[in-house]
Write an enzyme that holds these catalytic residues in place. Sequence first.
Site, PDB file in Angstrom:
ATOM      1  N   GLU A 178      -7.313  23.592  32.161  1.00 40.89           N
ATOM      2  CA  GLU A 178      -8.781  23.391  32.589  1.00 40.89           C
ATOM      3  C   GLU A 178      -8.832  22.177  33.437  1.00 40.89           C
ATOM      4  OE1 GLU A 178     -11.136  22.771  29.170  1.00 40.89           O
ATOM      5  OE2 GLU A 178     -13.012  22.887  30.513  1.00 40.89           O
ATOM      6  N   LYS A 220      -8.786  27.817  33.742  1.00 38.54           N
ATOM      7  CA  LYS A 220     -10.489  27.638  33.111  1.00 38.54           C
ATOM      8  C   LYS A 220     -11.014  26.740  33.905  1.00 38.54           C
ATOM      9  CE  LYS A 220     -13.153  26.348  29.345  1.00 38.54           C
ATOM     10  NZ  LYS A 220     -13.327  26.440  27.843  1.00 38.54           N
TER      11      LYS A 220
END
Length: 339
Positions: A178, A220
Amino acid sequence: MDTRSELQATVNAMVQPGKGLLAADESGPTIAKRFKTIGLESSEENRRAYRNLLLTTPGLGEFVSGVILYEETLGQKADDGTPFPQLSARNGIVPGIKVDLGKIPLALAPGDEITEGLDGLAKRFVDYKRQGARFAKWRAVYNITASLPSRLAIEANADSLARYAAISQEAGIVPIVEPEVLMDGDHTIGRSAEVTEAVLHEVFNALHRHRVVLEHILLKPSMVLAGAEHAQQSSVADIAAHTVRILKRTVPSAVPGIVFLSGGQSPEEATANLDAMNRLGPLPWNLSFSYGRALQEPPLQAWRGQASNVKDAQAALLKRARLNSAAALGKYDAAQEKN
Ligand code: 13P
């Protein structure tokens, strides 16, 4: 099962058409901030009751294939005594765990930040896995100004993300990578695109150097959009076009799934933007959601800490999950917001 088959089985369970992830992994300080908006104290029991509400929502598994939990929640139990990871698994929702230890200022780089948590991570994974976690999440944060993030921050965070992903795969845990380019600031959408492209390019370079198997990660990212304080807010069409262009330039098609964070967008915006991107298909990866605030704001506001509101709160969560599921297929219709 050997590690590769184990990772593949987890990816298969997480990446399904029309399904996304629920990010319910707020750290202690973050959940306290969220509870403050409804005037609720952040006690261990209130946190457990809230996560119980989310995870026992009837039908959630139809739209959500995985849930990201915080370490405390991984060890807590639902009202009926079932540990949360087992409860999720029973509902067809793969349990995962946030493993980074948060961000601190990057030394000698004013304004930049770096995420901590690599020391001892391999050992922590042994416990998390025993408790039922099958995937993990690590968040790196990039602040945007005219001069930030620095090259140093882009390289240092990419290296940490890749080290984490390698340790995770070695443990048989699927890593969610992420890199979040923040929407705070008054930058243009063009500046957001430029920074996101540099960040993702460096992240995939580092993943390659660290021998991470791209077929067994999920990315992400943040969406590409103008800063929240910029005079002109980006349209849904612009966000979709810029984001997909940058992803196509930087994310290999071997990556099975991209699951966006919501990052401070309203629930409706986050849904509309995901939908618009999926309408630009066909795309090489499954494009879905891993929203925290954009899934949880409506149920949190409906709940307000009252047991009598649990059913309404669960209905609010299920509605957002259903609409985001439609958006993950490019089949969202804003008129559905009224139902
Ligand atoms: P938001 O969707 O609220 O940005 O949260 C997602 C997340 O997991 C942040 O790390």
